[in-house]
Design a protein around this motif. Structure first.
Motif, PDB file in Angstrom:
ATOM      1  N   PHE A   1       0.780   3.455 -13.866  1.00  0.00           N
ATOM      2  CA  PHE A   1      -0.009   4.363 -13.035  1.00  0.00           C
ATOM      3  C   PHE A   1      -0.550   5.462 -13.957  1.00  0.00           C
ATOM      4  O   PHE A   1       0.195   6.031 -14.766  1.00  0.00           O
ATOM      5  CB  PHE A   1       0.838   4.979 -11.932  1.00  0.00           C
ATOM      6  CG  PHE A   1       1.061   4.059 -10.766  1.00  0.00           C
ATOM      7  CD1 PHE A   1       0.170   4.032  -9.713  1.00  0.00           C
ATOM      8  CD2 PHE A   1       2.153   3.207 -10.749  1.00  0.00           C
ATOM      9  CE1 PHE A   1       0.382   3.174  -8.649  1.00  0.00           C
ATOM     10  CE2 PHE A   1       2.361   2.349  -9.693  1.00  0.00           C
ATOM     11  CZ  PHE A   1       1.474   2.336  -8.638  1.00  0.00           C
TER      12      PHE A   1
ATOM     13  N   ASP B   1       2.302   1.860  -3.533  1.00  0.00           N
ATOM     14  CA  ASP B   1       1.315   2.447  -4.463  1.00  0.00           C
ATOM     15  C   ASP B   1       0.990   3.883  -4.076  1.00  0.00           C
ATOM     16  O   ASP B   1       0.816   4.756  -4.943  1.00  0.00           O
ATOM     17  CB  ASP B   1       0.030   1.614  -4.465  1.00  0.00           C
ATOM     18  CG  ASP B   1       0.237   0.247  -5.094  1.00  0.00           C
ATOM     19  OD1 ASP B   1       1.270   0.073  -5.771  1.00  0.00           O
ATOM     20  OD2 ASP B   1      -0.622  -0.642  -4.893  1.00  0.00           O
ATOM     21  N   GLU B   2       0.935   4.174  -2.779  1.00  0.00           N
ATOM     22  CA  GLU B   2       0.606   5.528  -2.343  1.00  0.00           C
ATOM     23  C   GLU B   2       1.714   6.521  -2.738  1.00  0.00           C
ATOM     24  O   GLU B   2       1.434   7.649  -3.174  1.00  0.00           O
ATOM     25  CB  GLU B   2       0.416   5.529  -0.816  1.00  0.00           C
ATOM     26  CG  GLU B   2      -0.081   6.840  -0.243  1.00  0.00           C
ATOM     27  CD  GLU B   2      -1.515   7.150  -0.607  1.00  0.00           C
ATOM     28  OE1 GLU B   2      -1.935   8.322  -0.448  1.00  0.00           O
ATOM     29  OE2 GLU B   2      -2.232   6.232  -1.072  1.00  0.00           O
TER      30      GLU B   2
ATOM     31  N   TYR C   1      -2.978   9.065 -14.331  1.00  0.00           N
ATOM     32  CA  TYR C   1      -3.691  10.194 -13.724  1.00  0.00           C
ATOM     33  C   TYR C   1      -4.396  10.952 -14.838  1.00  0.00           C
ATOM     34  O   TYR C   1      -3.769  11.499 -15.728  1.00  0.00           O
ATOM     35  CB  TYR C   1      -2.726  11.124 -12.995  1.00  0.00           C
ATOM     36  CG  TYR C   1      -3.411  12.290 -12.306  1.00  0.00           C
ATOM     37  CD1 TYR C   1      -4.686  12.174 -11.762  1.00  0.00           C
ATOM     38  CD2 TYR C   1      -2.774  13.527 -12.206  1.00  0.00           C
ATOM     39  CE1 TYR C   1      -5.303  13.247 -11.140  1.00  0.00           C
ATOM     40  CE2 TYR C   1      -3.390  14.599 -11.575  1.00  0.00           C
ATOM     41  CZ  TYR C   1      -4.664  14.441 -11.043  1.00  0.00           C
ATOM     42  OH  TYR C   1      -5.286  15.505 -10.439  1.00  0.00           O
TER      43      TYR C   1
ATOM     44  N   TYR D   1       0.706  12.648  -8.997  1.00  0.00           N
ATOM     45  CA  TYR D   1      -0.110  13.848  -8.788  1.00  0.00           C
ATOM     46  C   TYR D   1       0.769  15.099  -8.745  1.00  0.00           C
ATOM     47  O   TYR D   1       0.435  16.145  -9.310  1.00  0.00           O
ATOM     48  CB  TYR D   1      -0.900  13.709  -7.484  1.00  0.00           C
ATOM     49  CG  TYR D   1      -1.787  14.887  -7.183  1.00  0.00           C
ATOM     50  CD1 TYR D   1      -3.033  15.018  -7.792  1.00  0.00           C
ATOM     51  CD2 TYR D   1      -1.373  15.864  -6.286  1.00  0.00           C
ATOM     52  CE1 TYR D   1      -3.850  16.110  -7.514  1.00  0.00           C
ATOM     53  CE2 TYR D   1      -2.181  16.953  -6.011  1.00  0.00           C
ATOM     54  CZ  TYR D   1      -3.428  17.071  -6.624  1.00  0.00           C
ATOM     55  OH  TYR D   1      -4.229  18.156  -6.364  1.00  0.00           O
TER      56      TYR D   1
ATOM     57  N   PHE E   1      -9.364  10.468 -12.293  1.00  0.00           N
ATOM     58  CA  PHE E   1      -8.926   9.083 -12.085  1.00  0.00           C
ATOM     59  C   PHE E   1      -7.439   9.071 -11.770  1.00  0.00           C
ATOM     60  O   PHE E   1      -6.620   9.638 -12.491  1.00  0.00           O
ATOM     61  CB  PHE E   1      -9.204   8.261 -13.356  1.00  0.00           C
ATOM     62  CG  PHE E   1      -8.772   6.829 -13.240  1.00  0.00           C
ATOM     63  CD1 PHE E   1      -9.602   5.880 -12.673  1.00  0.00           C
ATOM     64  CD2 PHE E   1      -7.515   6.425 -13.690  1.00  0.00           C
ATOM     65  CE1 PHE E   1      -9.206   4.552 -12.562  1.00  0.00           C
ATOM     66  CE2 PHE E   1      -7.110   5.103 -13.574  1.00  0.00           C
ATOM     67  CZ  PHE E   1      -7.966   4.166 -13.021  1.00  0.00           C
ATOM     68  N   LEU E   2      -7.063   8.362 -10.695  1.00  0.00           N
ATOM     69  CA  LEU E   2      -5.665   8.253 -10.297  1.00  0.00           C
ATOM     70  C   LEU E   2      -5.469   6.897  -9.632  1.00  0.00           C
ATOM     71  O   LEU E   2      -5.850   6.683  -8.481  1.00  0.00           O
ATOM     72  CB  LEU E   2      -5.285   9.372  -9.323  1.00  0.00           C
ATOM     73  CG  LEU E   2      -3.856   9.332  -8.742  1.00  0.00           C
ATOM     74  CD1 LEU E   2      -2.810   9.399  -9.843  1.00  0.00           C
ATOM     75  CD2 LEU E   2      -3.652  10.475  -7.759  1.00  0.00           C
ATOM     76  N   ASN E   3      -4.865   5.971 -10.390  1.00  0.00           N
ATOM     77  CA  ASN E   3      -4.724   4.621  -9.862  1.00  0.00           C
ATOM     78  C   ASN E   3      -3.785   3.813 -10.757  1.00  0.00           C
ATOM     79  O   ASN E   3      -3.362   4.273 -11.828  1.00  0.00           O
ATOM     80  CB  ASN E   3      -6.080   3.919  -9.780  1.00  0.00           C
ATOM     81  CG  ASN E   3      -6.127   2.902  -8.649  1.00  0.00           C
ATOM     82  OD1 ASN E   3      -5.092   2.418  -8.206  1.00  0.00           O
ATOM     83  ND2 ASN E   3      -7.329   2.590  -8.194  1.00  0.00           N
ATOM     84  N   GLU E   4      -3.490   2.598 -10.296  1.00  0.00           N
ATOM     85  CA  GLU E   4      -2.661   1.672 -11.062  1.00  0.00           C
ATOM     86  C   GLU E   4      -3.546   0.821 -11.943  1.00  0.00           C
ATOM     87  O   GLU E   4      -4.645   0.412 -11.545  1.00  0.00           O
ATOM     88  CB  GLU E   4      -1.836   0.792 -10.109  1.00  0.00           C
ATOM     89  CG  GLU E   4      -0.873  -0.138 -10.811  1.00  0.00           C
ATOM     90  CD  GLU E   4      -0.042  -0.968  -9.836  1.00  0.00           C
ATOM     91  OE1 GLU E   4       0.905  -1.643 -10.284  1.00  0.00           O
ATOM     92  OE2 GLU E   4      -0.349  -0.929  -8.636  1.00  0.00           O
TER      93      GLU E   4
ATOM     94  N   TRP F   1       0.842  -1.208   0.000  1.00  0.00           N
ATOM     95  CA  TRP F   1       0.000   0.000   0.000  1.00  0.00           C
ATOM     96  C   TRP F   1       0.875   1.257   0.000  1.00  0.00           C
ATOM     97  O   TRP F   1       0.591   2.227  -0.718  1.00  0.00           O
ATOM     98  CB  TRP F   1      -0.895  -0.007   1.235  1.00  0.00           C
ATOM     99  CG  TRP F   1      -1.749   1.220   1.345  1.00  0.00           C
ATOM    100  CD1 TRP F   1      -2.924   1.474   0.706  1.00  0.00           C
ATOM    101  CD2 TRP F   1      -1.444   2.382   2.135  1.00  0.00           C
ATOM    102  NE1 TRP F   1      -3.401   2.713   1.044  1.00  0.00           N
ATOM    103  CE2 TRP F   1      -2.511   3.301   1.916  1.00  0.00           C
ATOM    104  CE3 TRP F   1      -0.411   2.731   2.980  1.00  0.00           C
ATOM    105  CZ2 TRP F   1      -2.544   4.542   2.527  1.00  0.00           C
ATOM    106  CZ3 TRP F   1      -0.455   3.968   3.587  1.00  0.00           C
ATOM    107  CH2 TRP F   1      -1.502   4.860   3.359  1.00  0.00           C
TER     108      TRP F   1
ATOM    109  N   THR G   1       1.393   7.159  -6.586  1.00  0.00           N
ATOM    110  CA  THR G   1       0.258   8.019  -6.956  1.00  0.00           C
ATOM    111  C   THR G   1       0.499   9.463  -6.538  1.00  0.00           C
ATOM    112  O   THR G   1       0.144  10.395  -7.266  1.00  0.00           O
ATOM    113  CB  THR G   1      -1.033   7.499  -6.312  1.00  0.00           C
ATOM    114  OG1 THR G   1      -0.859   7.370  -4.906  1.00  0.00           O
ATOM    115  CG2 THR G   1      -1.423   6.143  -6.889  1.00  0.00           C
TER     116      THR G   1
END
Length: 417
Positions: A110, A41-42, A112, A49, A96-99, A38, A45
């Motif tokens: 990833f 991934d954080e 964005y 951003y 949208f912001l994710n893998e 986690w 992201t």
């Protein structure tokens, strides 16, 4: 509980706590890896951003699309220029912001997807980052997994070791008490280690107290048995002897004397049996209130007359001082046993003189002019079977029995109501 049972209990505790430790270790291991995934991934992201702010600034400054920001991040503000493998990203909603899993050989990415305003018009913005370059490699994950597993295993072993030691310390007092109970040595005092928890010390104290009570009850029952045997053997001997003498002399006077001896011996046996039966009834119904009755002078004179023959043989006179007629609980047979034992004891300790029996509202005193108490009697190590029975009878009926040297010589035995 036997020693094998204690060992079985130790083994069960060990298995139980080991299972808990293993389960906790697996949970910690899984949570640690999940938290690392986690966090990875954080971080990616948030990095993507933050890159979007720089991309908007560069596009407003006239930078062309696509814009390569780092070796892993590419920004697009014209979705028509998206490579073929990214064509499906144009349909993503703004924000949208994710893998995402990419079907191409490049692996996961990833993404964005957002919008920005330039020259009073809205423009799309799409940032794509190769996940392989931003995430830990498989080799790095393997090393992290080994490290986390090592830490978890170490904690598991330490936790298991501590639980096993704690379990053994908890079971050790039980094992010792089990061993002591199994040995069953008389007069043995139970004990546990000084480091045992307070509850085991309380348990040990209770066991010792119960053992002392049992020993006292056994001694008391043996005393009653010896006393009953002694008290019943004497009149039986008299009855047996008088019965044989009746066959050798047919004279009326002799026959009458032997008959009187038999009658008196039978009456003594009856009094002893009645008193002992009264004790049994009183023991089985201790909670029931006992009826009271008046102690009269006539009853006391009758009791004294039963021992007058022994007193006359030792040139001892018995004087009754009846100050009052108190209300008492013991029945006549029990009172006969109490008074006769006290007077017999006083006669045996005297070589003449007199015995004064005083009855008041609160006590009965038997005072003799004999030799006084012996050393063993002073230290309560014996007064003979008779006085042990007196003491037991008094306890059953709530009386107190005291034996002490009289100020004028001799001994005073007191029954306090």
């Amino acid at each position: 509980m036997s020693t094998s049972s204690a060992e079985s209990l130790t083994r069960k505790f060990t298995i139980y706590f080991t299972s808990i430790a293993l389960m906790v270790g697996v949970i910690i291991y899984g949570l640690s890896l999940s938290m690392l995934y986690w966090l990875e991934d954080e971080v990616n992201t948030r990095l993507l951003y933050a890159a979007s702010v720089t991309a908007v600034s560069d596009f407003n400054a006239g930078a062309p699309s696509p814009l390569t920001m780092t070796n892993s991040i590419t920004a697009y503000n014209d979705l028509s220029q998206l490579p073929e493998q990214y064509q499906g990203l144009a349909d993503l909603p703004s924000g949208f912001l994710n893998e995402m899993t990419n079907a191409s050989e490049q692996g996961d990415i990833f993404v964005y997807r957002t919008d920005y305003v330039a020259m009073q018009s809205h423009h799309p913005l799409l940032l794509v980052m190769n996940a392989e370059t931003g995430e830990l490699t498989e080799n790095e994950w393997r090393r992290i997994s080994v490290f986390v597993f090592g830490i978890t295993s170490t904690l598991f072993l330490l936790f298991g070791y501590a639980l096993i030691k704690l379990t053994k310390r908890m079971i050790q007092p039980i094992s010792q008490l089990s061993e002591q109970l199994h040995n069953g040595q008389p007069q043995q005092r139970f004990q546990v280690p000084d480091g045992a928890v307070q509850e085991f010390h309380h348990l040990t104290a209770s066991l010792n107290s119960y053992q002392a009570q049992i020993a006292q009850l056994i001694e008391q029952e043996q005393t009653f048995s010896r006393y009953a045997s002694h008290e019943l053997r004497t009149p039986l001997t008299i009855i047996h002897g008088a019965s044989h003498l009746l066959q050798h002399d047919q004279s009326p006077d002799f026959q009458q004397r032997q008959q009187q001896r038999i009658i008196k011996a039978a009456a003594d046996m009856q009094n002893t049996v009645d008193a002992l039966l009264s004790l049994v009834k009183q023991e089985s119904r201790q909670s029931e209130p006992q009826p009271q009755r008046k102690l009269t002078q006539a009853e006391m004179e009758t009791l004294i007359s039963t021992v007058s023959e022994l007193a006359s043989k030792k040139a001892v006179s018995i004087e009754l001082n009846m100050q009052s007629q108190p209300q008492i609980t013991p029945p006549e047979a029990v009172l006969r046993m109490l008074i006769s034992n006290l007077i017999n004891n006083a006669i045996n300790a005297s070589d003449g003189g007199k015995i004064i029996v005083t009855v008041s509202d609160d006590y009965i005193d038997v005072v003799d002019q004999g030799r006084g108490l012996t050393e063993s009697e002073i230290h309560q190590q014996g007064h003979g079977l008779g006085l042990l029975i007196v003491n037991a009878l008094c306890q059953r009926y709530g009386w107190e029995f005291d034996l002490a040297d009289a100020k004028t010589g001799g001994c005073v035995a007191r029954l306090t109501f």
